[in-house]
Design a protein around this motif. Structure first.
Motif, mmCIF file in Angstrom:
data_model
loop_
_atom_site.group_PDB
_atom_site.id
_atom_site.type_symbol
_atom_site.label_atom_id
_atom_site.label_comp_id
_atom_site.label_asym_id
_atom_site.label_seq_id
_atom_site.Cartn_x
_atom_site.Cartn_y
_atom_site.Cartn_z
ATOM 1 N N GLY A 27 0.812 -1.213 0.000
ATOM 2 C CA GLY A 27 0.000 0.000 0.000
ATOM 3 C C GLY A 27 0.838 1.253 0.000
ATOM 4 O O GLY A 27 2.075 1.211 -0.010
ATOM 5 N N LYS A 28 0.167 2.384 0.018
ATOM 6 C CA LYS A 28 0.814 3.691 0.045
ATOM 7 C C LYS A 28 0.134 4.552 1.090
ATOM 8 O O LYS A 28 -1.093 4.569 1.190
ATOM 9 C CB LYS A 28 0.735 4.360 -1.331
ATOM 10 N N ILE A 29 0.935 5.266 1.868
ATOM 11 C CA ILE A 29 0.405 6.104 2.940
ATOM 12 C C ILE A 29 0.690 7.562 2.603
ATOM 13 O O ILE A 29 1.831 7.940 2.319
ATOM 14 C CB ILE A 29 1.021 5.728 4.300
ATOM 15 N N THR A 30 -0.355 8.363 2.640
ATOM 16 C CA THR A 30 -0.245 9.776 2.297
ATOM 17 C C THR A 30 -0.861 10.645 3.389
ATOM 18 O O THR A 30 -1.554 10.150 4.283
ATOM 19 C CB THR A 30 -0.959 10.071 0.957
ATOM 20 N N GLU A 31 -0.604 11.942 3.287
ATOM 21 C CA GLU A 31 -1.265 12.917 4.160
ATOM 22 C C GLU A 31 -2.600 13.275 3.528
ATOM 23 O O GLU A 31 -2.668 13.611 2.341
ATOM 24 C CB GLU A 31 -0.404 14.162 4.327
ATOM 25 N N LYS A 32 -3.665 13.206 4.313
ATOM 26 C CA LYS A 32 -5.005 13.353 3.758
ATOM 27 C C LYS A 32 -5.236 14.718 3.136
ATOM 28 O O LYS A 32 -5.839 14.839 2.071
ATOM 29 C CB LYS A 32 -6.046 13.090 4.839
ATOM 30 N N SER A 33 -4.762 15.776 3.771
ATOM 31 C CA SER A 33 -5.073 17.122 3.295
ATOM 32 C C SER A 33 -4.355 17.464 1.994
ATOM 33 O O SER A 33 -4.895 18.151 1.130
ATOM 34 C CB SER A 33 -4.723 18.162 4.365
ATOM 35 N N SER A 34 -3.121 16.982 1.835
ATOM 36 C CA SER A 34 -2.322 17.374 0.668
ATOM 37 C C SER A 34 -2.102 16.252 -0.326
ATOM 38 O O SER A 34 -1.737 16.507 -1.474
ATOM 39 C CB SER A 34 -0.957 17.899 1.123
ATOM 40 N N GLY A 35 -2.282 14.996 0.122
ATOM 41 C CA GLY A 35 -2.015 13.871 -0.755
ATOM 42 C C GLY A 35 -0.545 13.537 -0.886
ATOM 43 O O GLY A 35 -0.159 12.657 -1.663
ATOM 44 N N GLY A 58 6.269 -5.936 11.408
ATOM 45 C CA GLY A 58 6.050 -4.541 11.031
ATOM 46 C C GLY A 58 7.041 -4.072 9.997
ATOM 47 O O GLY A 58 7.995 -4.781 9.634
ATOM 48 N N THR A 59 6.853 -2.887 9.504
ATOM 49 C CA THR A 59 7.744 -2.291 8.522
ATOM 50 C C THR A 59 7.557 -0.776 8.562
ATOM 51 O O THR A 59 6.791 -0.261 9.396
ATOM 52 C CB THR A 59 7.451 -2.833 7.105
ATOM 53 N N THR A 60 8.249 -0.065 7.696
ATOM 54 C CA THR A 60 8.082 1.385 7.560
ATOM 55 C C THR A 60 7.956 1.735 6.085
ATOM 56 O O THR A 60 8.389 0.980 5.204
ATOM 57 C CB THR A 60 9.275 2.160 8.145
ATOM 58 N N THR A 61 7.379 2.888 5.803
ATOM 59 C CA THR A 61 7.234 3.333 4.420
ATOM 60 C C THR A 61 8.540 3.910 3.896
ATOM 61 O O THR A 61 9.364 4.437 4.654
ATOM 62 C CB THR A 61 6.124 4.391 4.306
ATOM 63 N N ASP A 62 8.711 3.795 2.573
ATOM 64 C CA ASP A 62 9.919 4.332 1.953
ATOM 65 C C ASP A 62 9.711 5.801 1.580
ATOM 66 O O ASP A 62 8.744 6.440 2.017
ATOM 67 C CB ASP A 62 10.311 3.486 0.740
ATOM 68 N N PHE A 63 10.608 6.348 0.752
ATOM 69 C CA PHE A 63 10.559 7.769 0.418
ATOM 70 C C PHE A 63 9.342 8.132 -0.429
ATOM 71 O O PHE A 63 9.003 9.299 -0.556
ATOM 72 C CB PHE A 63 11.846 8.171 -0.317
ATOM 73 N N ASP A 64 8.681 7.119 -1.018
ATOM 74 C CA ASP A 64 7.470 7.372 -1.803
ATOM 75 C C ASP A 64 6.210 7.031 -1.030
ATOM 76 O O ASP A 64 5.111 7.044 -1.593
ATOM 77 C CB ASP A 64 7.504 6.557 -3.101
ATOM 78 N N GLY A 65 6.344 6.717 0.274
ATOM 79 C CA GLY A 65 5.191 6.370 1.089
ATOM 80 C C GLY A 65 4.710 4.938 0.921
ATOM 81 O O GLY A 65 3.667 4.565 1.472
ATOM 82 N N ASN A 66 5.452 4.095 0.181
ATOM 83 C CA ASN A 66 5.038 2.717 -0.059
ATOM 84 C C ASN A 66 5.521 1.784 1.045
ATOM 85 O O ASN A 66 6.580 2.017 1.647
ATOM 86 C CB ASN A 66 5.580 2.230 -1.409
ATOM 87 N N TYR A 67 4.774 0.711 1.279
ATOM 88 C CA TYR A 67 5.197 -0.327 2.228
ATOM 89 C C TYR A 67 4.850 -1.693 1.658
ATOM 90 O O TYR A 67 3.997 -1.836 0.772
ATOM 91 C CB TYR A 67 4.548 -0.118 3.599
ATOM 92 N N TYR A 68 5.523 -2.727 2.201
ATOM 93 C CA TYR A 68 5.347 -4.090 1.701
ATOM 94 C C TYR A 68 5.563 -5.052 2.860
ATOM 95 O O TYR A 68 6.553 -4.947 3.596
ATOM 96 C CB TYR A 68 6.352 -4.366 0.586
#
Length: 812
Positions: A27-35, A58-68
């Motif tokens: 998936g990808k995690i973004t900020e709701k207000s700005s995307g 667990g894991t953390t998102t990368d520089f593009d907000g993606n996780y796996y």
């Protein structure tokens, strides 16, 4: 052979079945207000059945907000947690071989108390949870006030003062004649202090590309090393977002006429009056007279954009200032380019380089001609020669976020400074600094944050003024932050080695007969959440500072037989600070929110280094009394021990008044800076107060903004200096004739001025009015020193009169 083939077939089949049993979440995690994508979000997976807790991962998102995540099938709770955002938890059921994509838009927490900072512990945490006093300054505040020099913006922060370009936090420093600093200045967590003077040139910092300024108050050497004896100022750069943005700002300003007519040197009639020993000075190699009010102007351009996985940020600035003081001009051009590449092949890896360059041509102003001609230089002091030079930094780096949340980073910096004095090439200087810092961070069981790192620095100074010198610095540090329910604790340690030429650091650490030349320091702190939005804290930290090369080796003359002398005997200074504090957040009907912070603090400094006027033996540079074998001048010396204690209260508030959004920042600081030995023979009075410090300071800023209108006001107040150098003004009941003589040579008429205005406080008022023609175009009028007050900061330095500025800003 058949058996071998059979075993291979069984192995391949079993391996395929095992992989087929796995399930995948992406998936990808973004900020709701700005995307915008969020980097480093913690994605925590917990099995709903406690018996399956071994499956938790667990894991953390990368520089593009993606996780796996690749996991065993089952039913889980998946939690998305990020500092400064509301935590979000989902329930998910996974079967064999299933692939599930879950994209999340996290909501930022609106409370000011939940602002995210990194400088307190070198990792992201909420402002409310740090164990020390911290302040934050946002770029919008800088833009609204047209603070084209970042020091004027920082000077508006409660408890922080910039005195003649030298930073001080809670009176830890006075005025040190432009050399050395007890507050370390960082740009993107790397020191931006020059190799030779050990100072910072505020105009070198690209104001057009700032995301946030963070100030840590109190000794912070355990994480940041030498020069962090009194605190830290960290300027963080902005990175491009998903949408490109270009910004252009132009401003023009003019100096108003001062109240005292004799100060107006740019009037044609001025030069027809009798001015005694005043003579016209060569300005930029040409004889130049003004017959109108001096002006200044600036143009800055910045652009930020993402090109696939490449991030580009660049900016340029040009500034000219004719100067309100005669022959005190400045012309500078600055350009910066920041590049960052986010690897496609290796998730979580980024490499980049930040660059900055500035060329400057200016003339400094040291002491006034007299109190009635305060905008003219003292003809007896040779300290206003035209100067040209440049500064440049090249900062390669890499960062790597592992899927388990660990972070590895290597940041490096090459910093070159060069100055050329037109009239006297013997004062030319060049300094090179090479700096590197490796850092490792990890989080254990969502409760323990571990930070460890090592730094190395090497510098070379080539100067006729200072001589040729080499220095090296190596350090290792570590910090542990852990949480027990509502209690958060922090412990940090550092060991540092420092060497200048043949002199090196010394400590009491010994192994057998050998002394280990490492300077050890520590810091510790506690933060307890007493109730919702109520946080108690306590901290203790040690600090130290090695003398700057300029403090130890400067050798030159000021004129009239007055010199600046080296001090090869200068020793490092050290100390500690402690504080207790409380931070109370509040939210009133979701319309007004903010916080109030109060603290009590105590700091002590041993072997304090201060520049002072006095008599020196010209053969060995030892301080001596007045006599035939002595010479008079300025020298850095260890002036004994000091203690500084006080209290501070500050707050921030955001709310709405009808259609207007209101933003308020204010603070009051009381300090009692004392010489532990009592008075000193270099002090202007017999009181024990440290030189160039005051007791009371109040700062406030109010900004009111609607869809079209912007109005703001800023005020700065502080009481008068309790003590200055006795050679500038002998304020004792009985004036010593020797001090009176040198006062008239160094600063004509200053002793009388000081005696008349010794109790005058400093008060400056600024107003601003802006109109937004659209969301992207704005015009503003800023009036600084609205009351046109004539105020003197350090001796011989009368501050500028009222200024009018017009600012135009456009964003695309």
């Amino acid at each position: 052979m058949r058996k071998v083939l059979f075993l291979i077939a069984i192995t391949l089949t079993t391996t395929g079945l095992l992989f087929a049993q796995k399930a995948t979440i992406t998936g990808k995690i973004t900020e709701k207000s700005s995307g915008e994508p969020l980097i480093g979000v913690n994605v925590i997976l917990k099995a709903q059945n406690p018996a399956d807790s071994t499956r938790n991962t667990g894991t953390t998102t990368d520089f593009d907000g993606n996780y796996y995540l690749e996991i065993t099938p089952g039913t889980y709770y998946i939690t998305y947690q990020y500092v400064g955002f509301k935590k979000q938890t989902e329930s998910v059921s996974l079967t064999h071989g299933s692939i599930k994509q879950i994209d999340i838009a996290l909501i930022a927490q609106a409370e000011l108390i939940d602002e995210v900072v990194v400088s307190a512990g070198k990792f992201e945490q909420k402002l409310s949870e740090v164990t020390v006093s911290m302040e934050i300054l946002k770029p919008q505040t800088i833009e609204n006030s047209n603070d084209f020099d970042v020091s004027t913006a920082i000077n508006k922060i409660p408890g922080v003062d910039i005195n003649n370009a030298q930073p001080s936090i809670r009176s830890v420093s006075g005025w040190s004649y432009g050399a050395g600093s007890r507050v370390i200045i960082l740009m993107d967590e790397l020191p931006i202090m020059s190799a030779d003077i050990g100072d910072v040139k505020w105009n070198y910092i690209p104001v057009e590309n700032i995301s946030q300024i963070e100030v840590v108050k109190g000794a912070s050497s355990a994480l940041f090393g030498s020069s962090a004896l009194g605190g830290v100022i960290n300027i963080r750069s902005a990175y491009p977002k998903s949408q490109p943005e270009t910004k252009v700002t132009y401003f023009v300003g003019t100096y108003d006429l001062p109240k005292t007519q004799s100060l107006i040197w740019w009037d044609d009639g001025f030069f027809r009056e009798q001015k005694g020993d005043f003579k016209p000075i060569m300005l930029r190699k040409e004889l130049f007279y003004y017959f109108e009010n001096p002006m200044y102007s600036g143009l800055s351009v910045s652009h930020a954009q993402q090109f696939g996985n490449l991030d580009l940020t660049m900016g340029a600035n040009h500034f000219t200032d004719e100067g309100y003081r005669y022959n005190n001009y400045e012309y500078r051009t600055r350009a910066n380019i920041n590049l960052r590449y986010r690897s496609k092949k290796h998730q979580g890896l980024a490499v980049g380089v930040n660059t900055n360059f500035m060329a400057v041509e200016k003339s400094d102003f040291f002491f006034w001609h007299s109190d009635t001609a305060a905008y003219l230089p003292n003809p007896n002091i040779d300290f206003y020669a035209p100067t040209e030079g440049y500064r440049t930094t090249i900062d390669p780096y890499f960062q790597y976020f592992k899927p388990n949340g660990s972070k590895y980073s290597l940041r490096t910096r090459y910093f070159r400074t060069a100055n050329h004095i037109w009239a006297d090439s013997t004062k030319d200087s060049k300094g090179d600094l090479f700096y590197a810092e490796y850092q490792y961070q990890t989080v254990l069981e969502e409760k323990i944050n571990i930070t460890a790192g090592a730094t190395a620095a090497w510098s070379m100074v080539t100067s006729r003024l200072l001589g040729e010198h080499y220095s090296s610095n190596f350090a290792g540090y570590g910090q542990l932050d852990w949480r027990f329910g509502r209690l958060k604790a922090s412990l940090g340690l550092r060991a540092e080695y420092f060497r200048v030429d043949t002199a090196e650091s010394y400590s009491n650490v010994t192994i057998g007969k050998w002394n280990i030349p490492l300077q050890p320091v520590m810091r510790t702190g506690l933060n307890y959440e007493l109730a919702e939005y109520t946080f108690l804290r306590a901290s203790f930290g040690q600090g130290y500072r090695f003398p700057a090369i300029s403090e130890k080796y400067t050798a030159t003359t000021l004129g009239m037989g007055i010199g600046i002398y080296p001090n090869p005997y200068l020793e490092p200074e050290s100390g500690w600070s402690t504080e207790i504090g409380i931070k109370q957040g509040f939210n009133i009907n979701n319309k007004w929110r903010g916080f109030v912070d109060g603290s009590l603090f105590w700091q002590e400094i041993d072997n304090m280094i201060e520049f002072t006027f006095g008599f020196v033996n010209p053969d060995d540079y030892q301080p001596v009394g007045m006599g035939e074998s002595s010479t008079f001048g300025l020298q850095a010396r260890n002036m004994g021990d000091a203690k500084i204690y006080g209290a501070e209260i500050s707050g921030s508030l955001i709310g709405e008044i009808g259609p207007f959004e209101t933003n308020i920042m204010l603070g009051y600081t009381y300090t009692n800076p004392l010489n532990k030995a009592g008075t000193d023979t270099t002090y202007s009075t017999d009181d024990p107060y440290l030189k160039y410090r005051y007791l009371h300071s109040i700062k406030a800023d109010i900004n009111i903004e609607s869809e079209r209108i912007i109005f703001g006001i800023n005020c700065i107040f502080h009481s008068s200096y309790k003590n200055i150098d006795r050679f500038f003004a002998d304020e004792r009941d009985v004036i010593d004739p020797g001090y009176e003589f040198w006062s008239r040579v160094l600063l004509p008429a200053y002793m009388e001025y000081r005696r008349e205005h010794a109790d005058d406080s400093f008060f400056e008022l600024e107003t601003r009015f802006g109109f937004k023609f659209s969301d992207n175009i704005k015009a503003s009028l800023i009036v600084k020193n609205l009351l046109n007050a004539e105020q003197v900061g350090r001796p011989g330095d009368m501050r500028p009169p009222r200024r009018f500025e017009i600012q135009l800003t456009a964003k695309f």
